[in-house]
Design a protein around this motif. Structure first.
Motif, PDB file in Angstrom:
ATOM      1  N   ASN A 185       9.839   0.523  -0.181  1.00 41.17           N
ATOM      2  CA  ASN A 185      10.107  -0.533   0.793  1.00 41.17           C
ATOM      3  C   ASN A 185      10.088   0.042   2.209  1.00 41.17           C
ATOM      4  OD1 ASN A 185      11.198  -2.520   2.437  1.00 41.17           O
ATOM      5  ND2 ASN A 185      12.579  -3.259   0.826  1.00 41.17           N
ATOM      6  N   HIS A 231       2.497  -0.755   6.639  1.00 41.25           N
ATOM      7  CA  HIS A 231       3.910  -0.455   6.403  1.00 41.25           C
ATOM      8  C   HIS A 231       4.786  -0.702   7.622  1.00 41.25           C
ATOM      9  CE1 HIS A 231       2.058   3.413   7.731  1.00 41.25           C
ATOM     10  NE2 HIS A 231       3.132   3.441   8.505  1.00 41.25           N
ATOM     11  N   SER A 266       9.688 -10.148  -4.936  1.00 40.97           N
ATOM     12  CA  SER A 266      10.227 -10.412  -3.601  1.00 40.97           C
ATOM     13  C   SER A 266      11.638 -10.961  -3.673  1.00 40.97           C
ATOM     14  CB  SER A 266       9.323 -11.422  -2.875  1.00 40.97           C
ATOM     15  OG  SER A 266       9.901 -11.834  -1.652  1.00 40.97           O
ATOM     16  N   ALA A 291      10.751  -1.420   4.922  1.00 42.52           N
ATOM     17  CA  ALA A 291      11.721  -2.025   5.835  1.00 42.52           C
ATOM     18  C   ALA A 291      12.863  -1.068   6.159  1.00 42.52           C
ATOM     19  CB  ALA A 291      12.281  -3.312   5.234  1.00 42.52           C
ATOM     20  N   GLN A 303       2.981  -5.703  -0.527  1.00 40.12           N
ATOM     21  CA  GLN A 303       3.814  -4.763   0.224  1.00 40.12           C
ATOM     22  C   GLN A 303       4.582  -5.465   1.334  1.00 40.12           C
ATOM     23  OE1 GLN A 303       2.144  -0.978   1.019  1.00 40.12           O
ATOM     24  NE2 GLN A 303       3.513  -0.506   2.710  1.00 40.12           N
ATOM     25  N   SER A 320       8.730  -6.483   1.200  1.00 35.70           N
ATOM     26  CA  SER A 320       9.547  -5.689   2.120  1.00 35.70           C
ATOM     27  C   SER A 320      10.412  -6.530   3.047  1.00 35.70           C
ATOM     28  CB  SER A 320       8.637  -4.793   2.968  1.00 35.70           C
ATOM     29  OG  SER A 320       7.882  -3.927   2.153  1.00 35.70           O
TER      30      SER A 320
END
Length: 415
Positions: free
Chosen positions: A152, A403, A278, A154, A243, A247
């Motif tokens: 992840n 990302h 998710s 984030a 992705q 995230s």
């Protein structure tokens, strides 16, 4: 010019001959080998070093999905999946796209017209695929035993993502059957049924990872929001969406509207797949439903999706209007529908995909005061076409690797 080398993989001798004839009939290509199983395909890939592969899904010994994982893990190569029309095939195709398959086509029926259509689609996709150099760093793939998806992003420092910025250039969710937007098949025919409460939901897991727990969902979804996120993508999009959407935090106080270029019914499978990974609720959009924060709405294949306001709430509108730039749904049309809603802090994202869909719409959004306009950077795109168009048009204020997009959106919406 030396023809591109193609490996054809299908357990049907008839299909191997058909696809070999189609591919070999174009001077841009030569068929260097054929395989009847995924295991044979993996062996021939190492021996023949093809520029691209056509891969059937259903095969004995090692199926197409298993072979794809091995190929992408050992020697990333553009793979065009050959999908049947069954629900299982659609789900496997969406999974293959998230594992790194370049694109897919429907396998032909016995009708000549259908074969001609498939031939045109296959050659077009192969020509796009061989122009792309896949990098293993772009394709975080699972092993055979368990689905291991990207970490992840984030949790990474938002400041790191911001450092790569480019210079500037209501009510509860509705699950009712949507009203017919035009005299054709209803979009509701492909829409997911009403979900059970989070506590009662059956865990939704990847077929490759039995026993993986479902991602918990937050129970409340509200129609009051100040921010709205809109995303457009095409080739390579399912992987990128996995992705990005995976995230975003479950308490995101904004709805997310997505246009992914994909045929009818496959968007339903995509929504189900993304929902499994998710914290947000992900669904295929329904005509007339009220838009709520914390929910991701994917435009159904074959329908334009726009945002409208009625009765004090924001609602989804689906239509069968003419394709825009050859696309229905169209990213441009979605973005343009957001222009009047200046009371919202609007955040637009264009990710990997061929062509230029979304660039003009993002430009209009930026001119109307959109808070954030992001293009995915070339380093993480499977195909840099759509983001490149947005950047060159001056529509994207920010350029980020995949990302870095979720952290920036999270910061912008949660502040």
């Amino acid at each position: 010019m030396t023809p591109y080398r193609i490996l054809v993989v299908d357990d049907s001798a008839f299909m191997r001959k058909l696809f070999s004839d189609i591919i070999g009939g174009d001077p841009s290509f030569t068929v260097v080998g054929t395989a009847a199983t995924g295991a044979q395909a993996v062996e021939l890939l190492a021996a023949l070093d093809p520029d691209a592969v056509t891969m059937d899904i259903e095969m004995p010994d090692m199926n197409g999905l298993e072979a794809l994982r091995v190929i992408m893990g050992q020697k990333p190569t553009p793979v065009i999946m050959l999908s049947g029309l069954s629900e299982d095939n659609r789900r496997a195709t969406v999974e293959a796209l998230q594992y790194g398959a370049f694109d897919f086509i429907h396998k032909p029926t016995v009708m000549t017209a259908d074969i001609d259509r498939v031939a045109e689609q296959l050659l077009s996709r192969l020509k796009s695929a061989v122009s792309v150099k896949l990098r293993s760093s772009l394709l975080p793939l699972p092993d055979k035993q368990a689905a291991k998806w990207p970490e992840n992003p984030a949790s990474k420092a938002v400041a790191s993502a911001q450092a790569t910025r480019a210079a500037p250039g209501g009510g509860a969710r509705s699950n009712r059957k949507p009203a017919e937007p035009a005299p054709a098949e209803s979009a509701a025919s492909a829409a997911p049924k009403k979900k059970a409460s989070p506590a009662a939901r059956k865990p939704a897991v990847s077929p490759a990872a039995p026993g993986t727990p479902a991602v918990p969902k937050l129970p409340s979804r509200v129609a009051e929001f100040r921010h709205l996120i809109a995303i457009g993508t095409s080739t390579g999009g399912p992987r990128a969406l996995h992705q990005l959407i995976g995230s975003l935090p479950g308490n995101l106080p904004a709805p997310v509207l997505i246009v992914q270029h994909m045929p009818p019914k496959f968007t339903h499978s995509l929504a189900q797949r993304l929902d499994s990974f998710s914290e947000l609720s992900v669904k295929e959009a329904e005509h007339g439903e009220r838009v709520a924060a914390g929910t991701v709405y994917i435009a159904p294949g074959g329908y334009h999706m726009t945002l409208a306001r009625a009765g004090g709430s924001y609602r989804i509108e689906l239509s069968l209007g003419e394709p825009r730039g050859g696309h229905r749904p169209s990213v441009d049309l979605l973005f343009e529908s957001l222009v009047p809603f200046v009371e919202l802090a609007r955040h637009a994202v264009i990710m990997t995909g061929m062509g230029s869909d979304g660039a003009k719409g993002m430009k209009a959004l930026a001119a109307s005061g959109a808070e954030t306009t992001i293009a995915e950077s070339e380093e993480t795109c499977i195909v840099f076409g759509m983001p490149r168009s947005a950047i060159e048009l001056g529509a994207a204020k920010t350029v980020l690797p995949l990302h870095g997009i979720a952290p920036l959106l999270t910061e912008a919406v949660m502040k």
